[in-house]
Every structure is written in structure tokens, then in C-alpha cells.
Motif scaffolding. Structure first.
Motif, PDB file in Angstrom:
ATOM      1  N   VAL A 162       0.947  -1.199   0.095  1.00 33.16           N
ATOM      2  CA  VAL A 162      -0.019   0.016  -0.015  1.00 33.16           C
ATOM      3  C   VAL A 162       0.706   1.176   0.042  1.00 33.16           C
ATOM      4  CG1 VAL A 162      -1.707   1.232   1.195  1.00 33.16           C
ATOM      5  CG2 VAL A 162      -1.790  -1.104   1.233  1.00 33.16           C
ATOM      6  N   GLU A 163       1.947   1.194   0.835  1.00 32.91           N
ATOM      7  CA  GLU A 163       2.814   2.585   0.993  1.00 32.91           C
ATOM      8  C   GLU A 163       4.153   2.091   1.478  1.00 32.91           C
ATOM      9  OE1 GLU A 163       2.496   6.646   3.135  1.00 32.91           O
ATOM     10  OE2 GLU A 163       1.264   5.136   3.901  1.00 32.91           O
ATOM     11  N   LEU A 164       5.074   2.779   1.075  1.00 29.35           N
ATOM     12  CA  LEU A 164       6.477   2.778   1.543  1.00 29.35           C
ATOM     13  C   LEU A 164       6.776   4.340   2.113  1.00 29.35           C
ATOM     14  CD1 LEU A 164       8.233   1.516  -1.575  1.00 29.35           C
ATOM     15  CD2 LEU A 164       7.113   0.095   0.171  1.00 29.35           C
ATOM     16  N   THR A 165       7.257   4.169   3.632  1.00 24.83           N
ATOM     17  CA  THR A 165       7.628   5.208   4.157  1.00 24.83           C
ATOM     18  C   THR A 165       8.866   5.007   5.062  1.00 24.83           C
ATOM     19  OG1 THR A 165       6.680   7.041   5.521  1.00 24.83           O
ATOM     20  CG2 THR A 165       6.062   4.824   5.999  1.00 24.83           C
ATOM     21  N   THR A 166       9.132   6.449   5.792  1.00 22.32           N
ATOM     22  CA  THR A 166      10.151   6.326   6.951  1.00 22.32           C
ATOM     23  C   THR A 166       9.525   6.390   8.079  1.00 22.32           C
ATOM     24  OG1 THR A 166      11.761   7.222   5.171  1.00 22.32           O
ATOM     25  CG2 THR A 166      12.368   7.176   7.655  1.00 22.32           C
ATOM     26  N   ALA A 167       9.893   5.776   9.069  1.00 24.55           N
ATOM     27  CA  ALA A 167       9.408   5.891  10.582  1.00 24.55           C
ATOM     28  C   ALA A 167      10.157   6.120  11.515  1.00 24.55           C
ATOM     29  CB  ALA A 167       8.934   4.568  11.159  1.00 24.55           C
ATOM     30  N   SER A 168      10.730   7.553  11.273  1.00 22.94           N
ATOM     31  CA  SER A 168      11.779   8.196  11.917  1.00 22.94           C
ATOM     32  C   SER A 168      11.271   8.472  13.236  1.00 22.94           C
ATOM     33  CB  SER A 168      12.496   9.605  11.301  1.00 22.94           C
ATOM     34  OG  SER A 168      11.339  10.320  11.002  1.00 22.94           O
ATOM     35  N   ASN A 169      10.200   8.791  13.582  1.00 26.49           N
ATOM     36  CA  ASN A 169       9.941   9.217  14.997  1.00 26.49           C
ATOM     37  C   ASN A 169       8.533   8.167  15.556  1.00 26.49           C
ATOM     38  OD1 ASN A 169       7.665  10.051  13.395  1.00 26.49           O
ATOM     39  ND2 ASN A 169       7.817  12.153  14.055  1.00 26.49           N
ATOM     40  N   TRP A 170       8.450   7.133  15.148  1.00 23.91           N
ATOM     41  CA  TRP A 170       7.425   6.307  15.342  1.00 23.91           C
ATOM     42  C   TRP A 170       8.065   5.087  16.168  1.00 23.91           C
ATOM     43  CZ3 TRP A 170       4.163   5.224  10.301  1.00 23.91           C
ATOM     44  CH2 TRP A 170       3.884   6.600   9.833  1.00 23.91           C
ATOM     45  N   SER A 171       7.881   5.464  17.535  1.00 25.24           N
ATOM     46  CA  SER A 171       8.635   4.233  18.404  1.00 25.24           C
ATOM     47  C   SER A 171       8.044   2.870  18.404  1.00 25.24           C
ATOM     48  CB  SER A 171       8.664   4.965  19.549  1.00 25.24           C
ATOM     49  OG  SER A 171       7.149   5.016  20.275  1.00 25.24           O
ATOM     50  N   GLU A 172       6.888   2.707  17.976  1.00 24.92           N
ATOM     51  CA  GLU A 172       6.424   1.413  18.095  1.00 24.92           C
ATOM     52  C   GLU A 172       7.033   0.700  16.713  1.00 24.92           C
ATOM     53  OE1 GLU A 172       3.091   3.978  16.109  1.00 24.92           O
ATOM     54  OE2 GLU A 172       4.573   4.086  17.535  1.00 24.92           O
ATOM     55  N   TYR A 173       7.490   1.237  15.671  1.00 27.65           N
ATOM     56  CA  TYR A 173       8.013   0.745  14.632  1.00 27.65           C
ATOM     57  C   TYR A 173       9.369   0.724  14.841  1.00 27.65           C
ATOM     58  CZ  TYR A 173       3.915   1.831  11.894  1.00 27.65           C
ATOM     59  OH  TYR A 173       2.605   1.532  11.202  1.00 27.65           O
TER      60      TYR A 173
END
Length: 191
Positions: A162-173
Motif C-alpha cells: 500500500v505504501e513505503l515510508t520512513t518511520a523516523s519518529n514512530w517508536s512502535e516501529y
């Protein structure tokens, strides 16, 4: 004094109703946005966790990939090109390791009138820089089906990217140190 109260009371009542109407409009807008997101994240038929929707994805032509490594490598090289190449593709990944089984929909916990959206976070052996999210649209019985999975389980996934993204500030990721690349999928999961 009673005359002043009689004049002010209707104005106060009118302002209160106006504020309530604006609040209700905001909640309706939030519900509409959540429903739009849910429509984009449709679940599909799978072996163990499945959707009962009639417009399921056709997963029969999935491309087998070894893991998330090639997707993430492409994303690190050029995020726009990787998004164009990978998004909306149907892929099958074997031996993905679950790092979390969770309810993704925080709007439900904020009181919005929506069903929960459940799914898993996972990694693959070919990369430590990339993780995946796998979303399942709500259907009757999902709460029981999702309980079959736990952290550490090795599963097979087939779904639409569905999507590619960066999780720079999502601690759960955060599966590893640094900024993780997140590949978001919707589809089927089985042990």
C-alpha cells in the motif's frame, strides 16, 4: 437583573449550540477520514485471517520475494522511484517474523465510532533496516482470529503493498536503531 438575564440567556444558549455543532462537524470529519483510510486498507481472503468482503484482492498472481530487503534497498536509493515500482504490487513473502500483534486504529481509542483495525508488524531475514506492517480490515470474528498470532511467530504473507515510508519518529516501529523503512501491506497471513 432578571431582564438582563432574559436577554443574555438566549445569546448564551445560541453560542453554546454553535460550539456543539462545530464539535460535531469535526467528529464527523474525523470519522469520514478514518472511513476513507479503512477503504484504502481493504483486507483479503487468507488461510487463517481473512476478510469477508466481496471485493477482495486477487492474490493468485502474487510475485514471490525473499523479503523486504530489495524493497528497502530500492527505497534508500530513490524513494520516489521505489514507491512507483513497488506500491500496488501483489507480493508473497515466506517466513516473516512477527514483532508485534496490535490494533492499529488509534481513533477508536479516542472515542470515534469505528471498528478497530488489527494487524501485525514484521521483519524478514534479508534486512535489519526495514520492517513491514500488515493491516486487516475489520470483519466479524477478527478479534478471535488475530489472537492466534504472537510475537516471534514465523508466518507467510501475501498482500498488496500500500505504501513505503520512513518511520523516523514512530517508536512502535523501531525494530532496530536508526530510521526504519516501513512497508505497509494489506492481504492474507498464515502460519
Amino acid at each position: 437583573m432578571k431582564t438582563t438575564f432574559k436577554k443574555v440567556a438566549p445569546l448564551f444558549f445560541l453560542f453554546t449550540l454553535t460550539g456543539c455543532q462545530q464539535l460535531q462537524d469535526g467528529v464527523k470529519s474525523l470519522d469520514s477520514s478514518i472511513n476513507d483510510l479503512n477503504n484504502k486498507m481493504r483486507g483479503t481472503t487468507g488461510n487463517s485471517v481473512k476478510s469477508t468482503k466481496t471485493n477482495d484482492l486477487d492474490l493468485s498472481n502474487a510475485s514471490m520475494i525473499s523479503g523486504l530487503g530489495s524493497i528497502c534497498s530500492d527505497y534508500e536509493g530513490n524513494s520516489m522511484s521505489a514507491s512507483k515500482k513497488w506500491e500496488n504490487k501483489i507480493v508473497s513473502i515466506r517466513q516473516a517474523k512477527l514483532i508485534k500483534v496490535t490494533e492499529f486504529n488509534s481513533a477508536k481509542t479516542m472515542g470515534a465510532d469505528v471498528h478497530g483495525e488489527y494487524g501485525v508488524l514484521f521483519t524478514t531475514r534479508d534486512t535489519n533496516k526495514c520492517i513491514g506492517t500488515f493491516h486487516i480490515e475489520y470483519y466479524a470474528g477478527l478479534e478471535n482470529d488475530i489472537l492466534k498470532y504472537k510475537k516471534g511467530d514465523v508466518v507467510n504473507l501475501t498482500g498488496k503493498i500500500v505504501e513505503l515510508t520512513t518511520a523516523s519518529n514512530w517508536s512502535e516501529y523501531k525494530a532496530t536503531s536508526g530510521d526504519s523503512i516501513v512497508v505497509k501491506l494489506t492481504g492474507s497471513i498464515s502460519k
